[in-house]
Structure formats: structure tokens, C-alpha cells
Write an enzyme that holds these catalytic residues in place. Structure first.
Site, PDB file in Angstrom:
ATOM      1  N   ASP A 101       8.704  63.511  59.960  1.00  0.00           N
ATOM      2  CA  ASP A 101       9.025  62.243  59.307  1.00  0.00           C
ATOM      3  C   ASP A 101      10.512  61.943  59.614  1.00  0.00           C
ATOM      4  O   ASP A 101      11.505  62.944  59.032  1.00  0.00           O
ATOM      5  CB  ASP A 101       8.717  62.409  57.735  1.00  0.00           C
ATOM      6  CG  ASP A 101       8.359  61.310  56.833  1.00  0.00           C
ATOM      7  OD1 ASP A 101       8.938  60.371  57.108  1.00  0.00           O
ATOM      8  OD2 ASP A 101       7.517  61.290  56.341  1.00  0.00           O
TER       9      ASP A 101
ATOM     10  N   ASP B 261      10.531  56.454  58.096  1.00  0.00           N
ATOM     11  CA  ASP B 261      10.590  55.922  56.956  1.00  0.00           C
ATOM     12  C   ASP B 261      11.562  54.609  56.814  1.00  0.00           C
ATOM     13  O   ASP B 261      12.467  54.849  57.444  1.00  0.00           O
ATOM     14  CB  ASP B 261      11.421  57.194  56.057  1.00  0.00           C
ATOM     15  CG  ASP B 261      11.202  56.797  54.606  1.00  0.00           C
ATOM     16  OD1 ASP B 261      10.080  56.944  54.110  1.00  0.00           O
ATOM     17  OD2 ASP B 261      12.213  57.110  53.844  1.00  0.00           O
TER      18      ASP B 261
ATOM     19  N   GLU C 164       7.328  53.081  59.162  1.00  0.00           N
ATOM     20  CA  GLU C 164       6.842  52.412  57.941  1.00  0.00           C
ATOM     21  C   GLU C 164       7.581  50.934  57.546  1.00  0.00           C
ATOM     22  O   GLU C 164       8.696  50.987  57.492  1.00  0.00           O
ATOM     23  CB  GLU C 164       7.333  53.271  56.730  1.00  0.00           C
ATOM     24  CG  GLU C 164       6.796  53.036  55.413  1.00  0.00           C
ATOM     25  CD  GLU C 164       7.480  53.307  54.196  1.00  0.00           C
ATOM     26  OE1 GLU C 164       6.808  53.735  53.182  1.00  0.00           O
ATOM     27  OE2 GLU C 164       8.828  53.796  54.306  1.00  0.00           O
TER      28      GLU C 164
ATOM     29  N   HIS D   7       1.221  59.602  50.594  1.00  0.00           N
ATOM     30  CA  HIS D   7       1.686  60.491  49.342  1.00  0.00           C
ATOM     31  C   HIS D   7       2.317  59.234  48.286  1.00  0.00           C
ATOM     32  O   HIS D   7       2.889  59.877  47.237  1.00  0.00           O
ATOM     33  CB  HIS D   7       2.838  61.186  50.045  1.00  0.00           C
ATOM     34  CG  HIS D   7       3.820  60.611  50.736  1.00  0.00           C
ATOM     35  ND1 HIS D   7       3.615  59.946  51.753  1.00  0.00           N
ATOM     36  CD2 HIS D   7       5.140  60.384  50.341  1.00  0.00           C
ATOM     37  CE1 HIS D   7       4.867  59.247  52.295  1.00  0.00           C
ATOM     38  NE2 HIS D   7       5.746  59.686  51.328  1.00  0.00           N
ATOM     39  N   ASP D   8       2.504  58.058  48.469  1.00  0.00           N
ATOM     40  CA  ASP D   8       3.222  57.082  47.618  1.00  0.00           C
ATOM     41  C   ASP D   8       2.187  56.514  46.642  1.00  0.00           C
ATOM     42  O   ASP D   8       2.598  55.861  45.716  1.00  0.00           O
ATOM     43  CB  ASP D   8       4.152  56.395  48.102  1.00  0.00           C
ATOM     44  CG  ASP D   8       5.358  56.791  48.822  1.00  0.00           C
ATOM     45  OD1 ASP D   8       5.742  57.787  48.404  1.00  0.00           O
ATOM     46  OD2 ASP D   8       5.682  56.323  49.867  1.00  0.00           O
TER      47      ASP D   8
END
Ligand code: ISL
Length: 543
Positions: A96, A199, A251, A315-316
Site C-alpha cells: 500500500d 492510497d 484508490e 478495510h474501510d
């Protein structure tokens, strides 16, 4: 873009996957121990959420040293051992890349903070305020408060943080920042990883610091989210990735479908995560998305973006059975979602536990949540004097703790995540005793068994990896599509028919022709779909 065609990516949230050293926190050696499980479900690519040195205010999305492993996850030697062992299992690792901001504990920031003449000041956005503790503009961050924080020792000087105040934004217009980021990429690519999930890749370019239009969430975003100028910045990452033939998956927060398509077509990113499904409104009472909206959003993404990074979970987010399936229908609904994910055009992203049909916490007290977003919502609700139940509902609806509960591998104490009598860093989900790898492996009717069948279907039918997609006319709550071979090829076609709702619905019996490969019901009625019924058919040799 073509590189991942047949494969799916499995996202691991390292803190919650497998705790090998029994400290209640997942680690790299734990992931290595579970390579056998990953192989057994057909994983070829793993995306690891951040594993770098971090104060963990945002669970690793706040990085204090990009080139060091956080000791909670292990050591550099553990990481190298993982990469090697994964390779031996034909699994590639994606890391990430979190470079919209650093942690406020990063030495660049601490140096910038302590010395006004430090060259690191220009690594961030330090700006003069409007006097009297008033920030430079009205932008707000994820906590609904000002996106600027005044320096403790320099009155009227502020730094920008579009996320939390412990995550200062990096200044991408400084070539030194770009150079440093490129160095970070090379550092990890040289260690044998196959690429990055990036990200907030659409938020680097800040195109002006004027006041923004006032909104409840994210005032000012029109000046820094998905600006056309961002493309030339992302190209700096592409340059490095191209040298290694590495994958870049971005993302794409706030980006339109056409903007995501542009990142792909211009070869800046291999693919991008859209937020279209994530931002679908949920019903205030039951928390689920309307099936019609889900259908519409899926079709828009599939027809307007050449190659989608398909996902229902990460994960969000809350777990997908809670967001998209009506209560009482979760068994069928979970399989329907997995079936869609694994047969749409694009690369499926499966978040740990999704293959089991993991669900949100049954008892959720948002005031006890560890996630900073949940806490920010509660604080906001209190400040605005919202009725208590509303604050609580909003906070638990958005709580990122839900998907972060430890992975459940078996039904022993510790659920195979950690040992007996060890307190995990975040509490176990109440359903772990039922929804776990061991139980589901023993049950041919489980979500996991269904998932494995889907993986086999993907492997046996090249059209699912390579083919075009064509949506068939159907009722607003039914999704029906064909996967057709690329022009000139004569592979079998696949038809998927899914009821996205809790109603039993009539369908055109023609949709039920062909060889049935997989369904989530035993009894098939050609002209009818029961709630959340999914069927996958093979249609031989259509060109
Ligand atoms: O989680 C969200 C709101 O609850 C999202 O809007 C999230 O802020 C957005 O998807 C960006 O997420 C990424 O960057 C964040 C980090 O907290 C998330 O975990 C990460 O996925 C800041 O780095």
C-alpha cells in the site's frame, strides 16, 4: 491492464489476519503461515494494507518511516521471507503506497515543525492564517473540523491535513517530494514486490487555496480532489512502475468514471477503484442499499470503464452482506454477491473474510470503536446536538471497525487468529464461531465452498478473464449479463442471472437456457428467481 486478467486480488489487513507471536496483533509471519490457505482458495496476488512504521492513529495509513517495517508486524527479514515464500507459492505481493500524507511523526514533518527554515517545510503545506487563530481557508477534513492546524509555537502559521490532523498532506508540487516517493517505490520494488495499491491517488494536486463551497463533509474538495492536473503527478509513479513492469492500482477517491477510464487509457494506472458502489445511499432504518441502485451502478461502471477493479468490501467498509442483503436472506445473498464479484468484467478484489460471508459485529457500541472515523462522527453528532440515536446510527453505519475484526480460521478459542487467553487488539466478531474457515471447509453449502467453485469456474472459462460483457434486458431488481469471447475467439460464453432483492421475481425463461454451472439454490424454476438467487450458465461455442 491485461496482466491480472484471470486472477483476483486478495486484500489482507495485516493487524487482523493472523497473529503468529501471540501478542494479539496480526503479523507478517502469520501471513506466511497462512500461505497454504491462500493457495487453497486460488489466490495469486495479495494486497497488504500498510505494514510500515506508524504510530497507528489511522492503523498504518499514517506512516512515520516508509522504509521500515513496524515492529508490531515483524522485521525486514520477516518481510523478505514472506515475499520469497509467497513467490514459491506463485503469489505476488502488492504493498500500500500511502503518499498523499505522512504521519505527523514522520521526521520530515517533525523537522518541518521544529524549524521554520527547514527545507522540509516545503514538503508540506504551511500557510499563514487570517489572524486571530483563523485558518487560511474554510476547508474541512474527515473530522468535519478545519483542515488546518495552527502550529503550537508559531501563531498564525497553519499546516494542511485533508484527512486527520495527524496526517499532514504532502506537497506534490515540490520535486524533492516526488523524488523521495519515487525512491520509496524503488526501495520496495527492488525487494521483489509486484506493485502497489495507491492510497488516495486522485488527491495529490492542490489547484488553489481559495475557500470552498460549504458542505457537511469535505468543504474545499473541489480544489484538491480529482483535479485534471493530478494526472501529470500520477505519471511520476507510472514512470517508476514501468521500469519494473509493476502494477499500479489506484484508490480513485472522488473521481468520475470517465476520469478513472482516462487513468487507464493513458497508462497511468493499471486500474482504479471507483467509489460509486461505496457511496450508494443506504436505507436509514435497515442500512441496506436499494437493489435497483446497485444494479444501475454496476452497469454504469462496467460499461464506462474499460477494466474495473471490482470490489464490494475493503478495510474501510461495512461487510457486504450487511450493506447489500436484506436481513434473513444472508446465506443466499452472500453467494449472490460473491458470484457477481467473480464474474463481472475486470479484476475482483476480495477482502479477507469476504470469501466466508463475514458479517458486521452484532453488538456494536460506536463509542467503543477504535476507528478514528467512527469517533469523529460521534463527536460531530454531539457538537451539532443531533439526537443520540442518530449519532449512534451514523457512527455505526460508517464504523470501519466492522471489517477489521480478526479473521476466523477455526472455532477454537482465538479462532485460529491468535491463541487462547490472548486479547486481540480489536474484539472478535460474535459470529466467528460459525463463520470461519474450518466450519465452512467442512460444509459444501457454505459461502467458502461456493467461492471455491467460483474460482474453478473462472479458471475453466477463459471468457470470464478475457471476455466482453453485455447486459441483458431484465427487471429492475434482476441483473443479467453475458460474458462473450473477444471478437474472433470461439470460447464458450457465460450467462449470469441474479436476483438482487428479497422478492421472488418472474424472469424470461430464455435466461435459464444453457448448461447450469453453479447456483445458490437446489431447485431451479426457469421462469422464476427466488430471493437473491444466482445462476451461472455456460453457453457452448458462441462467437
Ligand atoms: O473511510 C472512509 C470514510 O469512512 C473513506 O472515505 C476513506 O477516507 C477514503 O476511502 C480514503 O481511504 C484511504 O485513506 C485513508 C485511510 O484512513 C483509509 O483506511 C484508506 O483506505 C487515509 O489514509
Amino acid at each position: 491492464m491485461g496482466r491480472l486478467k484471470g486472477d483476483f486480488v486478495y486484500q489482507i489487513y495485516p493487524a487482523s489476519f493472523k497473529d503468529s507471536n501471540r501478542d494479539g496483533f496480526g503479523d507478517l509471519n502469520g501471513i506466511r503461515e497462512k500461505l497454504g490457505y491462500l493457495t487453497s482458495i486460488g489466490v495469486r496476488h495479495v494486497w497488504l494494507s500498510p505494514i510500515f512504521l506508524s504510530p497507528m492513529v489511522d492503523m498504518g495509513y499514517d506512516i512515520a518511516d516508509y522504509k521500515a517495517i513496524d515492529p508490531r508486524f515483524g522485521t525486514m527479514a520477516d518481510f523478505l521471507a514472506l515475499v520469497q515464500a509467497a513467490k514459491a507459492n506463485r503469489i505476488g505481493i502488492l504493498l500500500d503506497l500511502v503518499v498523499n500524507h505522512t504521519s505527523d511523526q514522520h521526521p520530515w514533518f517533525t523537522k518541518a515543525l521544529s524549524d521554520p527554515s527547514s527545507p522540509y517545510r516545503d514538503f508540506y503545506f504551511f500557510r499563514k492564517g487570517k489572524g486571530n487563530h483563523r485558518p487560511p481557508n474554510n476547508w474541512t477534513s474527515m473530522d468535519f473540523k478545519s483542515a488546518w492546524t495552527e502550529l503550537p509555537n508559531e501563531p498564525d502559521v497553519f499546516y494542511l491535513h485533508t484527512f486527520s490532523k495527524t496526517q499532514p498532506d504532502l506537497n506534490w508540487s515540490n520535486p524533492k517530494v516526488v523524488e523521495a516517493i519515487q525512491g520509496i517505490m524503488r526501495f520496495w520494488l527492488d525487494k521483489g514486490i509486484e506493485g502497489f495499491r495507491i492510497d488516495l491517488v486522485t488527491c495529490y494536486a492542490k489547484t488553489g487555496f481559495q475557500d470552498g463551497r460549504k458542505t457537511t463533509v469535505g468543504t474545499g474538495q473541489e480544489h484538491y480532489v480529482a483535479q485534471p492536473e493530478n494526472h501529470s503527478l500520477v505519471k511520476k509513479l507510472t514512470e517508476v512502475a514501468d521500469g519494473y513492469d509493476a502494477l499500479l492500482i489506484g484508490e480513485c477517491f472522488g473521481a468520475s468514471r470517465s476520469d478513472i477510464a482516462r487513468y487507464e487509457i493513458d497508462h497511468e494506472l493499471d486500474m482504479g477503484f471507483s467509489f460509486d458502489l461505496t457511496h450508494l445511499p443506504t436505507h436509514w432504518r435497515n442500512g441496506t442499499v436499494k437493489s435497483r441502485w446497485l444494479k444501475r451502478a454496476i452497469i454504469a461502471l462496467q460499461t464506462q470503464i474499460p477494466w474495473n477493479a471490482n470490489y464490494f468490501e475493503n478495510h474501510d467498509l461495512r461487510r457486504s452482506p450487511n450493506r447489500f442483503v436484506a436481513r434473513g436472506f444472508r446465506q443466499a445473498g452472500t453467494k449472490a454477491l460473491l458470484g457477481i464479484l467473480m464474474t463481472l468484467k475486470g479484476t475482483p478484489f476480495v477482502y479477507q473474510g469476504e470469501e466466508l460471508g463475514a458479517v458486521d459485529y452484532v453488538r456494536h457500541d460506536p463509542s467503543k470503536a477504535l476507528d478514528l472515523v467512527t469517533q469523529a462522527i460521534l463527536e460531530f453528532a454531539k457538537e451539532k446536538h443531533l439526537p443520540k440515536f442518530l449519532g449512534k446510527t451514523l457512527a455505526s453505519r460508517h464504523s470501519r471497525d466492522n471489517a477489521r475484526a480478526p479473521m476466523a480460521f477455526d472455532y477454537q478459542p482465538g479462532f485460529g487468529f491468535s491463541g487462547i487467553n490472548i486479547k486481540p487488539w480489536i474484539r472478535y466478531n460474535e459470529r466467528s464461531g460459525i463463520i470461519n474457515v474450518q466450519k465452512e471447509s467442512e460444509n459444501p453449502e457454505s459461502a467458502l465452498s461456493f467461492f471455491k467453485a467460483l474460482v474453478k469456474i473462472r479458471n475453466d472459462n477463459p471468457v470470464l478473464a478475457q471476455g466482453r460483457i453485455h447486459f441483458l434486458p431484465s427487471k429492475s431488481r434482476v441483473l443479467a449479463y453475458l460474458r462473450l469471447p473477444e471478437t474472433g475467439k470461439k470460447d464458450d460464453a457465460i450467462r449470469v442471472v441474479v436476483n438482487l432483492s428479497r422478492f421472488s421475481l418472474g424472469i424470461n425463461p430464455k435466461l435459464s437456457k444453457g448448461e447450469l454451472l453453479l447456483a445458490n439454490r437446489h431447485e431451479i424454476k426457469p421462469g422464476r428467481l427466488t430471493p437473491y438467487e444466482i445462476r451461472i450458465y455456460r453457453i457452448p461455442g458462441q462467437a
